[in-house]
Design a protein around this motif. Structure first.
Motif, PDB file in Angstrom:
ATOM      1  N   ARG A 232      34.969  54.028  26.283  1.00  0.00           N
ATOM      2  CA  ARG A 232      35.315  53.625  27.648  1.00  0.00           C
ATOM      3  C   ARG A 232      36.596  52.796  27.680  1.00  0.00           C
ATOM      4  O   ARG A 232      36.779  51.969  28.579  1.00  0.00           O
ATOM      5  N   SER A 234      37.942  50.241  26.146  1.00  0.00           N
ATOM      6  CA  SER A 234      37.754  48.774  26.098  1.00  0.00           C
ATOM      7  C   SER A 234      37.574  48.118  27.466  1.00  0.00           C
ATOM      8  O   SER A 234      37.753  46.913  27.598  1.00  0.00           O
ATOM      9  N   LYS A 235      37.228  48.899  28.485  1.00  0.00           N
ATOM     10  CA  LYS A 235      36.789  48.275  29.733  1.00  0.00           C
ATOM     11  C   LYS A 235      35.655  49.087  30.335  1.00  0.00           C
ATOM     12  O   LYS A 235      35.833  49.778  31.334  1.00  0.00           O
ATOM     13  N   GLU A 237      32.699  50.506  32.428  1.00  0.00           N
ATOM     14  CA  GLU A 237      32.257  50.294  33.801  1.00  0.00           C
ATOM     15  C   GLU A 237      30.834  49.764  33.774  1.00  0.00           C
ATOM     16  O   GLU A 237      30.158  49.828  32.757  1.00  0.00           O
ATOM     17  N   GLN A 238      30.369  49.311  34.922  1.00  0.00           N
ATOM     18  CA  GLN A 238      28.999  48.812  35.055  1.00  0.00           C
ATOM     19  C   GLN A 238      27.970  49.741  34.438  1.00  0.00           C
ATOM     20  O   GLN A 238      27.065  49.307  33.736  1.00  0.00           O
ATOM     21  N   PHE A 248      29.997  40.237  25.681  1.00  0.00           N
ATOM     22  CA  PHE A 248      31.406  40.151  25.277  1.00  0.00           C
ATOM     23  C   PHE A 248      32.319  40.046  26.497  1.00  0.00           C
ATOM     24  O   PHE A 248      33.237  39.226  26.532  1.00  0.00           O
ATOM     25  N   PHE A 252      34.516  36.873  26.556  1.00  0.00           N
ATOM     26  CA  PHE A 252      35.916  36.983  26.163  1.00  0.00           C
ATOM     27  C   PHE A 252      36.784  37.645  27.215  1.00  0.00           C
ATOM     28  O   PHE A 252      37.986  37.463  27.222  1.00  0.00           O
ATOM     29  N   GLY A 253      36.165  38.449  28.102  1.00  0.00           N
ATOM     30  CA  GLY A 253      36.949  39.055  29.159  1.00  0.00           C
ATOM     31  C   GLY A 253      37.198  38.049  30.261  1.00  0.00           C
ATOM     32  O   GLY A 253      38.308  37.859  30.720  1.00  0.00           O
ATOM     33  N   ARG A 254      36.115  37.382  30.685  1.00  0.00           N
ATOM     34  CA  ARG A 254      36.242  36.486  31.818  1.00  0.00           C
ATOM     35  C   ARG A 254      36.238  35.019  31.399  1.00  0.00           C
ATOM     36  O   ARG A 254      36.212  34.129  32.240  1.00  0.00           O
ATOM     37  N   ASN A 255      36.245  34.784  30.088  1.00  0.00           N
ATOM     38  CA  ASN A 255      36.311  33.421  29.539  1.00  0.00           C
ATOM     39  C   ASN A 255      35.157  32.532  29.963  1.00  0.00           C
ATOM     40  O   ASN A 255      35.283  31.319  30.027  1.00  0.00           O
ATOM     41  N   TYR A 257      32.633  31.513  28.244  1.00  0.00           N
ATOM     42  CA  TYR A 257      32.111  31.525  26.878  1.00  0.00           C
ATOM     43  C   TYR A 257      30.642  31.126  26.830  1.00  0.00           C
ATOM     44  O   TYR A 257      29.851  31.687  26.084  1.00  0.00           O
TER      45      TYR A 257
ATOM     46  N   ALA B  90      45.531  46.943  28.063  1.00  0.00           N
ATOM     47  CA  ALA B  90      44.066  46.988  28.104  1.00  0.00           C
ATOM     48  C   ALA B  90      43.413  45.778  27.428  1.00  0.00           C
ATOM     49  O   ALA B  90      42.415  45.264  27.903  1.00  0.00           O
ATOM     50  N   THR B  94      42.401  39.383  25.732  1.00  0.00           N
ATOM     51  CA  THR B  94      41.360  39.042  24.767  1.00  0.00           C
ATOM     52  C   THR B  94      42.000  38.631  23.444  1.00  0.00           C
ATOM     53  O   THR B  94      41.620  37.637  22.825  1.00  0.00           O
ATOM     54  N   ASP B  97      43.709  35.194  23.862  1.00  0.00           N
ATOM     55  CA  ASP B  97      42.764  34.067  23.857  1.00  0.00           C
ATOM     56  C   ASP B  97      42.379  33.702  22.432  1.00  0.00           C
ATOM     57  O   ASP B  97      42.385  32.533  22.051  1.00  0.00           O
ATOM     58  N   LYS B 118      46.119  31.398  35.597  1.00  0.00           N
ATOM     59  CA  LYS B 118      44.983  30.951  34.812  1.00  0.00           C
ATOM     60  C   LYS B 118      45.437  30.306  33.496  1.00  0.00           C
ATOM     61  O   LYS B 118      44.872  29.308  33.049  1.00  0.00           O
ATOM     62  N   ASP B 403      40.304  36.997  36.764  1.00  0.00           N
ATOM     63  CA  ASP B 403      38.932  37.351  36.391  1.00  0.00           C
ATOM     64  C   ASP B 403      38.414  38.539  37.187  1.00  0.00           C
ATOM     65  O   ASP B 403      37.584  39.307  36.697  1.00  0.00           O
ATOM     66  N   LYS B 406      39.764  41.319  35.345  1.00  0.00           N
ATOM     67  CA  LYS B 406      39.062  41.448  34.077  1.00  0.00           C
ATOM     68  C   LYS B 406      37.684  42.060  34.252  1.00  0.00           C
ATOM     69  O   LYS B 406      37.219  42.843  33.432  1.00  0.00           O
ATOM     70  N   GLN B 412      35.622  49.540  39.589  1.00  0.00           N
ATOM     71  CA  GLN B 412      34.238  49.987  39.752  1.00  0.00           C
ATOM     72  C   GLN B 412      34.017  50.504  41.173  1.00  0.00           C
ATOM     73  O   GLN B 412      33.424  51.558  41.386  1.00  0.00           O
ATOM     74  N   ARG B 415      35.764  53.890  41.560  1.00  0.00           N
ATOM     75  CA  ARG B 415      35.058  54.966  40.870  1.00  0.00           C
ATOM     76  C   ARG B 415      33.816  55.353  41.654  1.00  0.00           C
ATOM     77  O   ARG B 415      33.501  56.534  41.799  1.00  0.00           O
TER      78      ARG B 415
END
Lengths: 289, 441
Positions: A232, A234-235, A237-238, A248, A252-255, A257, B90, B94, B97, B118, B403, B406, B412, B415
């Motif tokens: 996918r 590296s992103k 979908e739901q 993850f 790490f995507g939205r920080n 932690y 992409a 990450t 960070d 940010k 965010d 992100k 979504q 799609r």
């Protein structure tokens, strides 16, 4: 006790320390600036856990991960057993060829095989669509395999099963060679069919091994990450989030932690049930010896 | 919301103003550039040092020679060598960070202007002396805005991009279609192209990937909608409002009627897909017209030769009529953990000076300063981009906007709409809730 000390220290350093840090982190509220500056994040109590456990999205992810695990493990174990039984029947050169090709599959890093699968099923450049499209009357040019999550998950499950079968087949084949020949021969003499012999003799003897490889597969597949992530782009979908990618993405995507850490803690707790089963089985085998 | 109009309006106004000022300003700016460069480089000795620079992949695929030229000039002036690592959109945040949490960090980092606030807020970037950079008095506000915090400057605008209609001149001629000047002409052209090429089931009259949110939101703004607004001190998602829904419905029609291919893809592949020769139009950044016509022989080797694609010489661009463009840009900052702060600032100075900016104009991108904008409109191949920038929109200026990107909320939603999983009304309701949750979180 003294002799075990180095092992215990090593285990504590490699496992207990990071696990402890993760546990602490899950009760804090850590953000990007704490990461960059190294300062201690503020205490958040149970906030992260309440947020996750009351989030419908999280439960959808748990459900999806569980269904994937059950389906992929069932298919892998049945296929693995079938291949193992086949290996018993074929002659030596064929068996050797099977083992070698499976070792190759096993040796390919997950990242690489996932990338190759991704290219193969690509809607615009992929070979799978191209080949299916050659069938007269079938229009598969530009067919998207991931627009419909069911199809998408079939692709991902195929990839996971394909990569998982070699280990299962080779391990189960090793187990099958331990089934006493004379027992099977006696059964044949008594008029048992191949199916009856498999159910009443082979499988009961093989059971401890099957239980162990199944539990291991459950543990591995429940933590599915690499394949979904690569396929996918590296992103995910739901519809393609699993517990591992969800944690993850949060961390790490939205920080977030701490939220990610809390999700991981919950995942570990969910896995504990399966782990307990595995450990009990290990001890049982130890007792028999 | 007021911030947004503040960021956008000056750009439009300044393009107009800049058009009147012409060469005089450019002349002085160029002089100022060479002066400041000479002064500071004399004091810097970078012998034996290597500067680590993270640039985004666009620089590698479309203007690598400008990077090389800046590196050569920088090395000649300071003695330090430069190692440029090109990052993918992409996963670059990450990676960034994780890298910034450690001590071995890149000295110069490129970020998109929607990502910048940010990081500035989190202390990732060191303070810069704004006055030492070429044209800094005339920086485009929409670009430099995210660089400023409490009156201090933490990054330097690098370039801006506006999206344009990129089309196949040969297919247009064969179907007797002219570049459209209104939205109805656009759909009429797409209909004609589709009818003419209907026998090819891979053909797309207008290639539009389903998760291309910069495009979809342009349709939303065209109908007078927006993504989110600030209501008091809370953010509210506004995609479910009738205007936004109308825009999304119109956009989804383009995907369903005129596009082909994987509707779950985003825009990352579009130039490569267009290069296969199966599409008549797509909506891309100005420089993607170039990327569609020439590609590296070995995609993994940035130094390999450029080879012509199937569509070489048959591609032109025009502003997409009736659809405002997202004004995206990239900024460069010096990592606050960098051990070569002065050298890194010097490299940025070289890479964003008037010479480098003027070279960039030929690549279908917009410069970082108002005094260079009128020149951009006169460069062949760049007229469309400069025109497109006159009518533009920008994402909500919220600290946590990155965010939303992100979390892939908009992708979504899109799609779900194009695959028919949710109706436009349901999908936008869902997205509004998610956006509000993240922006207020």
């Amino acid at each position: 006790m003294l002799l075990a000390l180095p092992t215990l220290v090593l285990l504590a350093g490699l496992l207990a320390y990071p696990l402890g840090r993760m546990l602490v982190l899950s009760f804090q509220d850590m953000e990007l600036r704490h990461l960059f500056s190294g300062s201690t994040p503020p205490w958040a109590g149970l906030d992260n856990y309440t947020e996750i456990l009351t989030d419908g999205e999280f439960w959808a992810v748990v459900r999806r991960t569980t269904i994937f695990t059950v389906v992929s493990v069932a298919v892998s174990v049945v296929l693995g057993l079938a291949v193992a039984l086949l290996m018993l029947r074929v002659n030596r050169p064929v068996r050797l060829a099977m083992v070698i090709s499976m070792l190759f599959v096993w040796a390919i890093p997950q990242l690489v095989s996932a990338q190759i699968f991704k290219w193969m099923v690509d809607a615009d450049f992929g070979v799978v669509n191209h080949v299916i499209d050659q069938i007269p009357g079938v229009d598969f040019a530009n067919h998207s395999w991931f627009a419909d999550p069911t199809q998408g998950w079939i692709v991902i499950t195929t990839l996971v099963v394909w990569a998982g079968v070699p280990f299962l087949a080779i391990t189960l084949h090793a187990g099958l060679t331990q089934v006493p020949r004379d027992l099977l021969e006696a059964a044949t003499v008594d008029g048992a069919s191949g199916w009856q012999a498999l159910r009443s003799i082979t499988l009961p003897i093989l059971k401890p091994l099957v239980v162990i490889v199944t539990t291991l597969s459950v543990i591995w597949n429940f933590g599915l990450f690499t394949q979904v992530w690569v396929v996918r782009d590296s992103k995910p979908e739901q519809d393609y989030q699993t517990l591992a990618t969800y944690a993850f993405t949060q961390a790490f995507g939205r920080n977030n932690y701490s939220l990610g850490a809390a999700i991981s803690v919950i995942t570990v707790l969910l896995m504990l049930g399966v782990m307990a089963f595995y450990i009990r089985q290990m001890f049982r085998i130890g007792d028999v010896d | 919301m007021t911030h947004q109009t503040l960021k956008e309006e000056p750009v439009k106004r300044r393009i107009a103003v800049a058009a009147g000022l012409a060469a005089a300003l450019l002349g002085t700016a160029a002089c100022g550039g060479s002066d400041s460069g000479d002064d500071s480089s004399a004091a810097l000795d970078g012998k034996g040092k290597t500067l680590k620079v993270w640039l985004m992949v666009d620089a590698q695929s479309s203007w690598k020679e400008i990077v090389d030229d800046a590196n050569a000039r920088f090395t000649a002036a300071t003695g330090a060598s430069v190692s440029v690592e090109y990052q993918q959109w992409a996963n670059h945040l990450t990676k960034l960070d994780a890298t910034l949490a450690g001590n071995d960090v890149p000295d110069v980092i490129e970020l998109g202007n929607t990502e910048m606030p940010k990081y500035v807020f989190s202390g990732a970037f060191g303070e810069l002396d704004k006055a030492t950079f070429d044209n800094s008095a005339n920086w485009l506000k929409g670009l430099s805005g995210p660089c400023e915090l409490d009156g201090k400057t933490y990054c330097v605008p690098y370039y801006a991009g506006a999206r344009v209609l990129i089309y196949r001149t040969d297919l247009f001629d064969a179907s007797g279609v002219k570049p459209p000047t209104s939205y109805s002409e656009l759909t009429a052209a797409a209909d004609t192209l589709k009818a003419k090429n209907g026998s090819n089931n891979k053909f797309a009259a207008f290639y539009m990937p389903g998760a291309y949110w910069y495009a979809a939101m342009s349709w939303v703004y065209a109908e007078g909608g927006q993504i989110a607004k600030k209501d008091g001190d809370k953010w509210v998602g506004t995609l479910a409002e009738p205007t936004a829904q109308a825009g999304l419905t119109k956009w989804a029609d383009v995907v369903k009627k005129y596009s082909s291919g994987d509707i779950t893809k985003d825009e990352n592949d579009q130039a490569a897909i267009f290069a296969q020769g199966q599409a008549a139009m797509f909506y891309g950044n100005g420089w993607e017209a170039g990327a569609a016509q020439e590609q590296r022989k070995d995609p993994n080797d940035p130094n390999s030769e450029l080879v012509a694609t199937k569509v070489k010489g048959k591609v032109a661009s025009a502003p997409l009529p009736g659809i405002p463009s997202f004004l995206g840009s990239s900024n460069l900052g010096v990592a606050s953990k960098s051990k070569n702060q002065a050298l890194a600032a010097e490299w940025i100075k070289t890479f964003t000076d008037t010479k480098a900016q003027e070279a960039l104009l030929g690549k279908g991108v917009l410069p970082n300063a108002t005094n260079l904008l009128d020149k951009a409109a006169t460069v062949k191949g760049n007229e469309a981009t400069a025109l497109a920038a006159k009518s533009s929109w920008f994402v909500p200026m919220a600290e946590k906007w990155a965010d939303v990107e992100k979390a892939g909320v908009l992708q979504q939603m899109l799609r779900d709409i194009v695959t028919g999983k949710r109706s436009v009304a349901d999908a936008t309701m869902w997205a509004d809730t998610e956006i509000a949750k993240i922006l207020n979180g």
